[in-house]
Design an enzyme around this catalytic site. Structure first.
Site, PDB file in Angstrom:
ATOM      1  CG  ASP A  36     -13.277  -7.697   2.036  1.00  0.00           C
ATOM      2  OD1 ASP A  36     -12.978  -7.025   3.047  1.00  0.00           O
ATOM      3  OD2 ASP A  36     -13.851  -7.210   1.041  1.00  0.00           O
ATOM      4  CE  LYS A  82       2.804 -17.422  -3.945  1.00  0.00           C
ATOM      5  NZ  LYS A  82       2.006 -18.665  -4.072  1.00  0.00           N
ATOM      6  CG  ASP A  96      -7.782  -4.898   1.524  1.00  0.00           C
ATOM      7  OD1 ASP A  96      -8.736  -4.515   2.243  1.00  0.00           O
ATOM      8  OD2 ASP A  96      -7.772  -4.781   0.281  1.00  0.00           O
ATOM      9  CE1 TYR A 151      -3.510  -2.610   0.472  1.00  0.00           C
ATOM     10  CE2 TYR A 151      -4.627  -0.649   1.270  1.00  0.00           C
ATOM     11  CZ  TYR A 151      -4.675  -1.949   0.810  1.00  0.00           C
ATOM     12  OH  TYR A 151      -5.887  -2.569   0.690  1.00  0.00           O
ATOM     13  CG  ASP A 156      -0.942 -20.127  -2.595  1.00  0.00           C
ATOM     14  OD1 ASP A 156      -0.371 -20.196  -1.491  1.00  0.00           O
ATOM     15  OD2 ASP A 156      -0.494 -20.669  -3.630  1.00  0.00           O
TER      16      ASP A 156
HETATM   17  C1  IPM Z   1     -10.204  -1.809   4.302  1.00  0.00           C
HETATM   18  C2  IPM Z   1     -10.551  -1.091   3.023  1.00  0.00           C
HETATM   19  C3  IPM Z   1      -9.479  -0.055   2.727  1.00  0.00           C
HETATM   20  C4  IPM Z   1      -8.168  -0.780   2.546  1.00  0.00           C
HETATM   21  C5  IPM Z   1      -9.778   0.851   1.521  1.00  0.00           C
HETATM   22  C6  IPM Z   1     -11.102   1.541   1.648  1.00  0.00           C
HETATM   23  C7  IPM Z   1      -8.677   1.831   1.285  1.00  0.00           C
HETATM   24  O1  IPM Z   1     -10.707  -2.000   1.977  1.00  0.00           O
HETATM   25  O2  IPM Z   1     -10.056  -1.128   5.335  1.00  0.00           O
HETATM   26  O3  IPM Z   1     -10.076  -3.039   4.275  1.00  0.00           O
HETATM   27  O4  IPM Z   1      -7.879  -1.273   1.463  1.00  0.00           O
HETATM   28  O5  IPM Z   1      -7.421  -0.869   3.530  1.00  0.00           O
HETATM   29 MG    MG Z   2     -10.624  -4.022   2.597  1.00  0.00          MG
END
Ligand code: IPM
Ligand code: MG
Length: 354
Positions: free
Chosen positions: A245, A185, A241, A139, A217
């Site tokens: 999710d 990785k 990140d 990032y 992975d």
């Molecule tokens: C998260 C979000 C953020 C990230 C975005 C909105 C910049 O996806 O907090 O997971 O990628 O960190």
């Molecule tokens: Mg995110």
């Protein structure tokens, strides 16, 4: 308790409003006083000031004990360059406050096993924490940029950066099931080779904690095959990140997931979900991820464990009662954001064990 509330974009306003209502009911019950300030971040900030992270917001964040954030992101800015996007505000405040450790607990509440699209026997009992490094890696790494027909991003970590996030993970594991899984990785990426070496070295200071290494992975697959094998998971910024999710599916809905971003002195608390522009302003968003983040704030920034537990218990009761938003697939008509907030606040007010 000096708290800066940054609603941000989309559903951010609704979910932070819900969490503030819950904080107010905790403050009343336990006789604390709240000193709330508001500021701009993300797309709303760009529209009002031209910047996704105005100086005024940074000043207020520095003056506060903690920041409660909703979400950033809006489709209006989809074609804007990275510097002029709402997300830049979030990345900027994380860096400015030195919030290198992002804790993202993923817990399956028993009453939600039917909300996950995965089989009950896979998700039930899931209780893990993703420790995502938040101010380094892909990032932020330099060099970066788009150069005509060539674009570059860099995954860069220093030994010191890896060491401090690894320590956070091991410390956290001490108060849990004493297992750390480090995700990398290292079969392909040099950066991950250093990561693995440093985490292994740090582990020597924590002999009571079991350390395992896993490739990212394979980890993505193991998370949905056997999530109960994980306790504390530590990883690079972008891996965290992505996998957080995925973790959301284990908890029933991404709307459930809270997070805490911690540095040496500051803390920022936000749900894992985004701004959800499709349901923004419709009183439909699940506020429990943000309410859970408020509980984490009471715990980590203010050291108020009983108050944090009061919120957690109230969330559990509301989930059991079935008064939940549409994302959790309730059997009856879904509750609104406001109804869920009021229900949690009422459970806290009514709890006589406190
Ligand atoms: C998260 C979000 C953020 C990230 C975005 C909105 C910049 O996806 O907090 O997971 O990628 O960190
Ligand atoms: Mg995110």
């Amino acid at each position: 308790m000096k708290i800066l509330v940054l609603a941000g974009d989309g559903v951010g306003a609704e979910v932070t409003c819900a969490a503030v209502e819950v904080l107010q009911s905790v403050a009343k019950k336990f006789s604390h006083s709240l000193d709330l300030a508001e500021g701009l971040i993300g797309g709303v900030a760009i529209k009002k000031t031209g910047s996704p992270l105005p100086q005024d917001t940074l000043d207020k964040a520095m003056a506060a004990d903690a920041v409660l954030l909703g979400a950033v992101g809006s489709p209006e800015f989809d074609d804007a360059p990275p510097e002029k996007r709402p997300e830049k505000g979030l990345l900027g405040i994380r860096k400015a406050l030195g919030l290198y450790a992002n804790l993202r607990p993923v817990k399956m509440w028993p009453s939600l096993v039917d909300s996950s699209p995965l089989k009950n026997e896979i998700v039930s009992g899931t209780d893990l924490v993703i420790v995502r490094e938040l101010t380094g890696g892909l990032y932020y790494g330099q060099p970066r940029g788009v150069f005509t027909d060539h674009a570059v991003n860099t995954m860069s970590y220093t030994r010191a950066e890896i060491e401090r996030i690894a320590r956070k993970a091991f410390e956290l594991a001490r108060g849990r099931r004493k297992k750390v899984t480090s995700v990398d990785k290292s079969n392909v990426i040099e950066n991950s080779q250093l990561w693995r070496r440093v985490v292994t070295e740090v582990a020597r200071d924590y002999p009571e904690i079991e350390l395992e290494h896993i490739l990212v992975d394979n980890c993505a697959m193991q998370l949905v095959l056997n999530p109960r094998r994980f306790d504390v998971m530590v990883m690079e910024n972008m891996f965290g990140d992505i996998l957080s999710d995925e973790g959301a599916v284990l908890a029933g809905s991404i709307g459930m997931l809270p997070s805490a971003s911690l540095g040496e002195s500051k803390g920022l608390y936000e749900p894992v979900h985004g701004s959800a522009p499709d349901i923004a302003g419709r009183n439909k968003a699940n506020p429990l991820g943000t309410i859970g983040s408020a509980a984490a704030m009471l715990d980590y920034t203010f050291g108020l464990k009983n108050e944090a537990r009061a919120i957690e218990n109230a969330i559990g009761k509301v989930l059991e009662s079935g008064r939940v938003t549409a994302d959790l697939k309730p059997k009856g008509p879904p509750a609104t954001t406001e109804e869920v907030a009021k229900a949690v606040a009422a459970e806290i007010a009514a709890n006589n064990e406190i």
